[in-house]
Design an enzyme around this catalytic site. Structure first.
Site, PDB file in Angstrom:
ATOM      1  CG  ASP A 227      -2.009   1.013   1.216  1.00 27.29           C
ATOM      2  OD1 ASP A 227      -1.787   2.118   0.685  1.00 27.29           O
ATOM      3  OD2 ASP A 227      -3.089   0.715   1.749  1.00 27.29           O
ATOM      4  N   GLY A 253      -1.417  -4.717  -2.931  1.00 29.34           N
ATOM      5  CA  GLY A 253      -1.422  -3.293  -2.689  1.00 29.34           C
ATOM      6  C   GLY A 253      -2.614  -2.814  -1.887  1.00 29.34           C
ATOM      7  CG  HIS A 254      -5.021   1.467  -1.153  1.00 26.88           C
ATOM      8  ND1 HIS A 254      -4.899   1.757   0.183  1.00 26.88           N
ATOM      9  CD2 HIS A 254      -6.086   2.187  -1.610  1.00 26.88           C
ATOM     10  CE1 HIS A 254      -5.853   2.613   0.539  1.00 26.88           C
ATOM     11  NE2 HIS A 254      -6.593   2.875  -0.519  1.00 26.88           N
ATOM     12  CG  PHE A 255      -8.278  -0.828  -4.482  1.00 29.41           C
ATOM     13  CD1 PHE A 255      -9.659  -0.783  -4.390  1.00 29.41           C
ATOM     14  CD2 PHE A 255      -7.597   0.376  -4.602  1.00 29.41           C
ATOM     15  CE1 PHE A 255     -10.356   0.416  -4.428  1.00 29.41           C
ATOM     16  CE2 PHE A 255      -8.275   1.582  -4.645  1.00 29.41           C
ATOM     17  CZ  PHE A 255      -9.664   1.607  -4.550  1.00 29.41           C
TER      18      PHE A 255
END
Length: 280
Positions: A227, A253-255
């Site tokens: 992230d 990652g973030h999603f």
């Protein structure tokens, strides 16, 4: 294979027409799915297909996001987003539920939890930060001064792909639809107001941590270690206030749901199932 029926509709909350998606048995444990930036309830479509046969999953769009419509003069802040989500929960008659918070879902969800601790049966936290060590330099710079390019397609796409191990597993539909909504009239102004208000969330971190220490809800923390905004230290920090929190950090990652749904969905199913005395 049986797939759950997903229903769609609107609820009026003090003049705000809140769009939402719902799946699952009406008598099952409700799970409120709180989305992040710059997305909306559509980020949970695949999760609803995966878990909607067992659990009642409810995903609203906040004001300024997705299909939700606001009256003229609506003032955008995180307090106001929480007001609307609180009213939405009351309109549906929910009195006890778990919430899944991603990104902006953390600030919205914790505000609601502070107001109504009796509502909260459990927390699923996915890259929703509540600790200073969970803020990257990029996040701190963005909070201090939201950059002009924050609402462009390049940045929207990067939030989905940066930190992933296999970008081919991330469908382009998510960032494409997010950008469509960002480009609607008035949306960038709404998002800029929220970006400028984000510092209010950091100021509330100590209060949210105190809430966690006091109530110690069953907590499942899921985190993408790549992230760009919220590094993995923010995941482990939850154990400081909820020592029994279950923490899983994944190579994405973030999603995180976009790339790691096959790993994440069983973890959530087991966690929620155990709340009902079941075993997934």
């Amino acid at each position: 294979m049986d797939l759950p029926e997903v229903r769609h509709g609107f609820v009026d909350v003090a003049g705000v027409q809140v769009f939402y998606r719902e799946a699952g048995p009406r008598d099952a444990l409700p799970v409120l799915l709180l989305h992040g930036f710059p997305t909306a309830s559509h980020q949970y479509r695949r999760l609803m297909d995966a878990l909607g046969g067992r659990f009642r999953l409810i995903a609203p769009d906040y004001p300024g996001f997705g299909h939700t419509r606001v009256p003229d003069g609506f003032v955008f802040s995180f307090d106001r987003l929480a007001d609307v989500v609180e009213g939405f929960v009351q309109a549906l008659g929910l009195t006890r539920f778990a919430w899944y918070a991603f990104d902006f879902g953390g600030p919205v969800g914790f505000r609601v939890a502070q107001r109504h601790p009796e509502w909260i049966a459990a927390l699923v936290v996915q890259n929703a930060n509540a600790y200073e060590e969970g803020l990257s330099d990029t996040a701190r710079a963005t909070i201090a001064e939201p950059p002009a390019e924050l609402f462009t397609l390049a940045v929207t796409r990067a939030q989905y792909e940066d930190g992933t191990t296999d970008p081919s597993r991330v469908a382009p539909d998510g960032w494409t639809l997010d950008q469509h909504f960002l480009d609607l009239p008035g949306r960038k102004e709404a998002q800029l107001a929220l970006a400028r208000d984000y510092r209010s969330n950091v100021e509330l971190y100590p209060a949210w941590q105190a809430w966690l220490r006091e109530h110690r809800p069953p907590t499942l923390v899921l985190w993408g270690r790549g992230d760009m905004f919220f590094p993995e230290a923010g995941a482990y920090a939850y154990r400081r206030d909820v020592p029994d929190a279950e923490v899983h950090v994944l190579d994405t990652g973030h999603f995180a749901l976009e790339e790691r749904l096959p790993e994440i969905a069983p973890l959530i199913a087991r966690f929620l199932g155990e709340l009902d005395g079941e075993r997934a």
